[in-house]
Design a protein around this motif. Structure first.
Motif, PDB file in Angstrom:
ATOM      1  N   ASN A 114       0.730  -1.098  -0.099  1.00  0.00           N
ATOM      2  CA  ASN A 114       0.069   0.135  -0.071  1.00  0.00           C
ATOM      3  C   ASN A 114       0.865   1.214   0.006  1.00  0.00           C
ATOM      4  O   ASN A 114       0.254   2.296   0.314  1.00  0.00           O
ATOM      5  CB  ASN A 114      -0.985   0.049   1.164  1.00  0.00           C
ATOM      6  CG  ASN A 114      -0.309   0.207   2.594  1.00  0.00           C
ATOM      7  OD1 ASN A 114       0.806  -0.028   2.570  1.00  0.00           O
ATOM      8  ND2 ASN A 114      -1.125   0.227   3.584  1.00  0.00           N
ATOM      9  N   LEU A 131      -5.626  -0.467   3.888  1.00  0.00           N
ATOM     10  CA  LEU A 131      -5.884   0.791   4.413  1.00  0.00           C
ATOM     11  C   LEU A 131      -6.084   0.745   5.977  1.00  0.00           C
ATOM     12  O   LEU A 131      -6.757  -0.227   6.357  1.00  0.00           O
ATOM     13  CB  LEU A 131      -6.994   1.526   3.684  1.00  0.00           C
ATOM     14  CG  LEU A 131      -7.417   2.978   4.344  1.00  0.00           C
ATOM     15  CD1 LEU A 131      -6.903   3.792   3.462  1.00  0.00           C
ATOM     16  CD2 LEU A 131      -8.776   2.859   4.114  1.00  0.00           C
ATOM     17  N   GLY A 132      -5.826   1.550   6.617  1.00  0.00           N
ATOM     18  CA  GLY A 132      -5.953   1.464   8.130  1.00  0.00           C
ATOM     19  C   GLY A 132      -6.306   3.088   8.681  1.00  0.00           C
ATOM     20  O   GLY A 132      -6.598   3.986   7.983  1.00  0.00           O
ATOM     21  N   GLY A 133      -6.409   3.139  10.111  1.00  0.00           N
ATOM     22  CA  GLY A 133      -6.646   4.242  10.678  1.00  0.00           C
ATOM     23  C   GLY A 133      -6.077   5.508  10.340  1.00  0.00           C
ATOM     24  O   GLY A 133      -6.354   6.633  10.039  1.00  0.00           O
ATOM     25  N   ASN A 134      -4.546   5.198  10.300  1.00  0.00           N
ATOM     26  CA  ASN A 134      -3.527   6.303   9.853  1.00  0.00           C
ATOM     27  C   ASN A 134      -4.097   6.683   8.588  1.00  0.00           C
ATOM     28  O   ASN A 134      -3.912   8.158   8.512  1.00  0.00           O
ATOM     29  CB  ASN A 134      -2.297   5.925   9.951  1.00  0.00           C
ATOM     30  CG  ASN A 134      -1.800   5.601  11.451  1.00  0.00           C
ATOM     31  OD1 ASN A 134      -2.416   6.342  12.460  1.00  0.00           O
ATOM     32  ND2 ASN A 134      -1.099   4.561  11.796  1.00  0.00           N
ATOM     33  N   LEU A 135      -3.825   5.991   7.722  1.00  0.00           N
ATOM     34  CA  LEU A 135      -4.169   6.439   6.217  1.00  0.00           C
ATOM     35  C   LEU A 135      -5.692   6.897   5.936  1.00  0.00           C
ATOM     36  O   LEU A 135      -5.730   8.001   5.418  1.00  0.00           O
ATOM     37  CB  LEU A 135      -3.978   5.049   5.079  1.00  0.00           C
ATOM     38  CG  LEU A 135      -2.396   4.493   5.184  1.00  0.00           C
ATOM     39  CD1 LEU A 135      -2.579   3.592   4.350  1.00  0.00           C
ATOM     40  CD2 LEU A 135      -1.539   5.668   4.925  1.00  0.00           C
ATOM     41  N   ARG A 138      -8.203  -2.136   8.103  1.00  0.00           N
ATOM     42  CA  ARG A 138      -8.082  -2.548   9.260  1.00  0.00           C
ATOM     43  C   ARG A 138      -8.397  -1.369  10.083  1.00  0.00           C
ATOM     44  O   ARG A 138      -8.623  -0.250   9.560  1.00  0.00           O
ATOM     45  CB  ARG A 138      -6.858  -3.314   9.560  1.00  0.00           C
ATOM     46  CG  ARG A 138      -5.587  -2.505   9.601  1.00  0.00           C
ATOM     47  CD  ARG A 138      -4.529  -3.074  10.060  1.00  0.00           C
ATOM     48  NE  ARG A 138      -3.243  -2.422  10.123  1.00  0.00           N
ATOM     49  CZ  ARG A 138      -2.059  -2.889  10.462  1.00  0.00           C
ATOM     50  NH1 ARG A 138      -2.015  -4.122  10.726  1.00  0.00           N
ATOM     51  NH2 ARG A 138      -0.990  -1.897  10.565  1.00  0.00           N
ATOM     52  N   ASP A 139      -8.342  -1.381  11.423  1.00  0.00           N
ATOM     53  CA  ASP A 139      -8.585  -0.388  12.206  1.00  0.00           C
ATOM     54  C   ASP A 139     -10.124   0.163  12.191  1.00  0.00           C
ATOM     55  O   ASP A 139     -10.483   1.507  12.105  1.00  0.00           O
ATOM     56  CB  ASP A 139      -7.668   0.713  12.379  1.00  0.00           C
ATOM     57  CG  ASP A 139      -5.921   0.746  12.192  1.00  0.00           C
ATOM     58  OD1 ASP A 139      -5.874  -0.390  13.040  1.00  0.00           O
ATOM     59  OD2 ASP A 139      -5.553   1.039  11.499  1.00  0.00           O
ATOM     60  N   LYS A 151      -1.413  -6.140   8.343  1.00  0.00           N
ATOM     61  CA  LYS A 151      -1.164  -5.198   7.297  1.00  0.00           C
ATOM     62  C   LYS A 151      -0.633  -5.800   5.887  1.00  0.00           C
ATOM     63  O   LYS A 151      -0.176  -6.961   5.808  1.00  0.00           O
ATOM     64  CB  LYS A 151      -0.045  -4.114   7.916  1.00  0.00           C
ATOM     65  CG  LYS A 151       1.350  -4.451   8.193  1.00  0.00           C
ATOM     66  CD  LYS A 151       2.180  -3.368   8.761  1.00  0.00           C
ATOM     67  CE  LYS A 151       3.424  -3.923   9.200  1.00  0.00           C
ATOM     68  NZ  LYS A 151       4.085  -3.003   9.973  1.00  0.00           N
ATOM     69  N   LYS A 185       4.974  -3.412   1.790  1.00  0.00           N
ATOM     70  CA  LYS A 185       5.466  -2.198   1.376  1.00  0.00           C
ATOM     71  C   LYS A 185       6.373  -2.140   0.176  1.00  0.00           C
ATOM     72  O   LYS A 185       6.957  -1.334  -0.134  1.00  0.00           O
ATOM     73  CB  LYS A 185       5.855  -1.415   2.485  1.00  0.00           C
ATOM     74  CG  LYS A 185       5.354  -1.622   3.675  1.00  0.00           C
ATOM     75  CD  LYS A 185       4.005  -0.796   3.827  1.00  0.00           C
ATOM     76  CE  LYS A 185       3.025  -1.177   5.288  1.00  0.00           C
ATOM     77  NZ  LYS A 185       1.715  -1.174   5.067  1.00  0.00           N
TER      78      LYS A 185
END
Ligand SMILES: O=C([O-])CC(=O)C(=O)O
Ligand SMILES: [Mg+2]
Length: 217
Positions: free
Chosen positions: A103, A132-136, A155-156, A176, A179
């Motif tokens: 990602n 994708l998670g909360g930070n992104l 996630r998240d 996750k 990369k």
């Protein structure tokens, strides 16, 4: 064509409503730019008043015409896209990414100014990791993206439900992505029985996801 005017669904999801005081209409009838006074929650959100059902009706679409080109394509509901974001209705011009289980390009794109656009990530439908998670999602919200649709997993999800952005994906996964692979951007995507081109428009709500060549007229 006045599906937008006649949209009866609510403007605000509860999480996106929190902290909002000022809404200024942008050039598009379907988008509103909202600034939270605290900057701590939902610093920016694109809020929409439309219903995909009303848009289909206003384009004269019924099941007998679904396979012909009416300028409105419906992503196959059997993919079961679920809503995870704090904003359940979102729309905008589409930016595309094709990236399988990796990602970095999702992060790099969300770091750009979103200008109310929708990022569509074709992760090949993978249910083996989260793209994708909360930070992104938070980066996307801060940079003014209206929504993110992942043909794959996120996630998240609890965190994302409190972020004022549209997020749709097939499912959640706690692991996750890697990369290592960059992926490609601004290419046509094919899933759910439709082709999604960069610059197409998306209208997404709890009834479905529409892909159109431009904004609703
Ligand atoms: O790190 C990742 O790949 C996804 C993630 O959890 C986040 O964006 O918070
Ligand atoms: Mg995370």
């Amino acid at each position: 064509m006045n599906a937008l005017k006649h949209g009866t669904r609510s403007f605000f999801s509860p999480s996106c409503f929190k902290g909002m005081q000022l809404a200024t209409q942008l050039s598009s009838r379907s988008s509103f730019y909202t600034r939270a006074p605290s900057q701590q929650f939902a610093p920016r959100a694109f809020l929409s008043s439309f219903a995909t059902a009303d848009i289909c009706d206003s384009y004269g679409l019924d099941v007998s015409k679904i396979s012909s080109d009416h300028g409105v394509k419906v992503i196959d509901p059997s993919l079961n896209f679920k809503n995870f974001g704090g904003q359940s209705e979102f729309c905008g011009s589409i930016v595309t990414i094709k990236a399988y289980e990796s990602n970095p390009l999702v992060r790099a794109t969300l770091q750009e100014d979103g200008n109310g656009r929708v990022l569509v990530v074709d992760a090949g439908g993978s249910t083996r990791c989260a793209m994708l998670g909360g930070n992104l999602a938070e980066i996307g919200e801060k940079n003014g993206w209206a929504g993110i649709v992942v043909y794959g997993c996120i996630r998240d999800s609890k965190e994302i439900s409190n972020i004022c952005i549209g997020v749709k994906a097939l499912n959640t996964h706690p692991v996750k992505s890697h990369k290592d692979e960059k992926g490609v951007r601004d290419v046509p995507l094919h899933f759910g029985g439709v082709t999604i081109r960069p610059g197409d428009y998306m209208y997404s709500d709890s009834d479905g996801i529409l892909i159109m060549p431009g904004p609703v007229k």
